[in-house]
Enzyme design. Structure first.
Site, PDB file in Angstrom:
ATOM      1  CB  SER A 149     -27.259   8.855   0.371  1.00  0.00           C
ATOM      2  OG  SER A 149     -27.763  10.023  -0.201  1.00  0.00           O
ATOM      3  CE  LYS A 197     -29.200  -0.556  -2.184  1.00  0.00           C
ATOM      4  NZ  LYS A 197     -28.219   0.380  -1.665  1.00  0.00           N
ATOM      5  NE  ARG A 244     -30.386   3.300  -4.634  1.00  0.00           N
ATOM      6  CZ  ARG A 244     -30.630   3.920  -3.484  1.00  0.00           C
ATOM      7  NH1 ARG A 244     -31.755   4.595  -3.320  1.00  0.00           N
ATOM      8  NH2 ARG A 244     -29.769   3.853  -2.504  1.00  0.00           N
ATOM      9  NE  ARG A 273     -24.417   8.193  -4.617  1.00  0.00           N
ATOM     10  CZ  ARG A 273     -25.230   8.605  -3.654  1.00  0.00           C
ATOM     11  NH1 ARG A 273     -26.021   7.762  -3.061  1.00  0.00           N
ATOM     12  NH2 ARG A 273     -25.233   9.873  -3.275  1.00  0.00           N
TER      13      ARG A 273
HETATM   14  C1  R5P Z   1     -25.483   2.342  -3.469  1.00  0.00           C
HETATM   15  O1  R5P Z   1     -25.195   1.546  -4.348  1.00  0.00           O
HETATM   16  C2  R5P Z   1     -24.568   2.671  -2.356  1.00  0.00           C
HETATM   17  O2  R5P Z   1     -23.613   1.677  -2.144  1.00  0.00           O
HETATM   18  C3  R5P Z   1     -25.321   2.926  -1.072  1.00  0.00           C
HETATM   19  O3  R5P Z   1     -25.950   1.729  -0.682  1.00  0.00           O
HETATM   20  C4  R5P Z   1     -26.364   3.976  -1.256  1.00  0.00           C
HETATM   21  O4  R5P Z   1     -25.809   5.109  -1.838  1.00  0.00           O
HETATM   22  C5  R5P Z   1     -27.003   4.340   0.069  1.00  0.00           C
HETATM   23  O5  R5P Z   1     -27.984   5.287  -0.185  1.00  0.00           O
HETATM   24  P1  R5P Z   1     -29.174   5.545   0.819  1.00  0.00           P
HETATM   25  O6  R5P Z   1     -28.580   5.845   2.168  1.00  0.00           O
HETATM   26  O7  R5P Z   1     -29.889   6.722   0.226  1.00  0.00           O
HETATM   27  O8  R5P Z   1     -30.025   4.326   0.825  1.00  0.00           O
END
Ligand code: R5P
Length: 289
Positions: free
Chosen positions: A214, A184, A186, A91
């Site tokens: 994750s 979404k 982050r 990532r």
């Molecule tokens: C991020 O771009 C990935 O595609 C997943 O959405 C992300 O890694 C999910 O992480 P978490 O479960 O911590 O929200």
């Protein structure tokens, strides 16, 4: 050709050995009292082609992969095909802020040293394959996830963000239903926001497909949003189920109908097995004879 499976990938390695009708090489993997790893190849693999299967996550398993590759090379193997079901560190695939290291690139350089070919599954972004100095390819788990989801009577498949829309587009084609994406944002490693967007989910059966779960934050927030919009059944699925910290509790507390992941990382949710897909890939690409 024979198979060596590291400690992260014993189960998928055994399935692969059955699927390829290829024997597993006997190894000894143990730790010294200070935690350092000891690795020994017990069988003679001189001049053999070897498929090594091991994740790079968490960090200790990366060390195991590197030591294993070196041990295989030193034991006189001919070709080494390194299969990394879950490529951790993928990532951090570019410089987001000045001074950062591109971790995916650093790892790729190291993993290329004692290998002839890399195969990984659903890396976070495909361009990380270019970081390896040897041929590298990826396999998609989307067909297998879609086959599992096919009998769930789904109306809609959702990506948690726009960047993942191609993945759900393919799944929707296989399942024969609609697809869309959520918006979404982050905020940091633990906090996610999903912008309200009218998704036309009322009374519909929905599956969300992501590459990784994750912390579970993305899925939990997405489930809440879908519930607000009166979705009927909600399935959450991913290729790599890390489920770190309290992810499972978080997901259980928002209550979805099922959590599904593949066996790149073995957990109670690894309902989709990928060995046959890996084995087909190796044969089609003529990496296995
Ligand atoms: C991020 O771009 C990935 O595609 C997943 O959405 C992300 O890694 C999910 O992480 P978490 O479960 O911590 O929200």
């Amino acid at each position: 050709m024979r198979i060596i499976s590291g400690t992260t990938s014993k189960s998928i390695g055994e399935d692969l050995s059955k699927s390829l009708k290829s024997q597993i090489v006997d190894t000894l993997i143990k730790r010294f009292p200070d935690g350092e790893l000891y690795i020994r190849i017990l069988d003679n693999i001189q001049d053999e082609d070897i498929v090594l299967i091991q994740n790079t996550y968490p960090d200790l398993n990366l060390i195991e992969l590197l030591l294993m590759q070196d041990a295989i090379r030193e034991a006189g193997a001919n070709k080494i095909i390194t299969i990394i079901p879950y490529f951790g560190y993928a990532r951090q695939d570019k410089i987001f802020q000045k001074g950062e290291v591109i971790s995916a690139k650093s790892l790729a350089k190291l993993i290329s040293i004692n290998s002839n070919q890399i195969v990984t599954i659903d890396p976070h972004k495909e361009h990380i394959l270019d970081f390896f100095s040897i041929p590298a390819s990826s396999i998609s788990a989307i067909n297998d996830l879609s086959c599992y989801l096919k009998d769930k009577d789904l109306d809609l498949i959702l990506a948690p963000d726009k960047g993942a829309v191609d993945r759900v587009k393919n799944a929707a084609k296989i399942i024969n239903c609609d697809f869309d994406y959520m918006e979404k944002t982050r905020i940091d490693g633990y906090n996610i926001q999903v912008k309200p967007k009218n998704l036309d989910v009322k009374n519909k059966n929905i599956a969300i497909i992501d590459d990784i779960i994750s912390t579970g934050g993305t899925m939990a927030v997405s489930i809440n949003e879908l519930k607000k919009q009166k979705a009927k059944k909600i399935y959450v699925s991913c290729t790599h189920g890390l489920f770190i910290g309290d992810a499972i509790r978080k997901l259980n507390s928002v209550k979805c109908d099922e959590i599904i992941s593949t066996d790149t990382i073995l957990t109670q949710f690894s309902k989709v097995k990928l060995a046959n897909t890996i084995s087909r890939f190796l044969k089609i690409k003529k990496l296995f004879d």
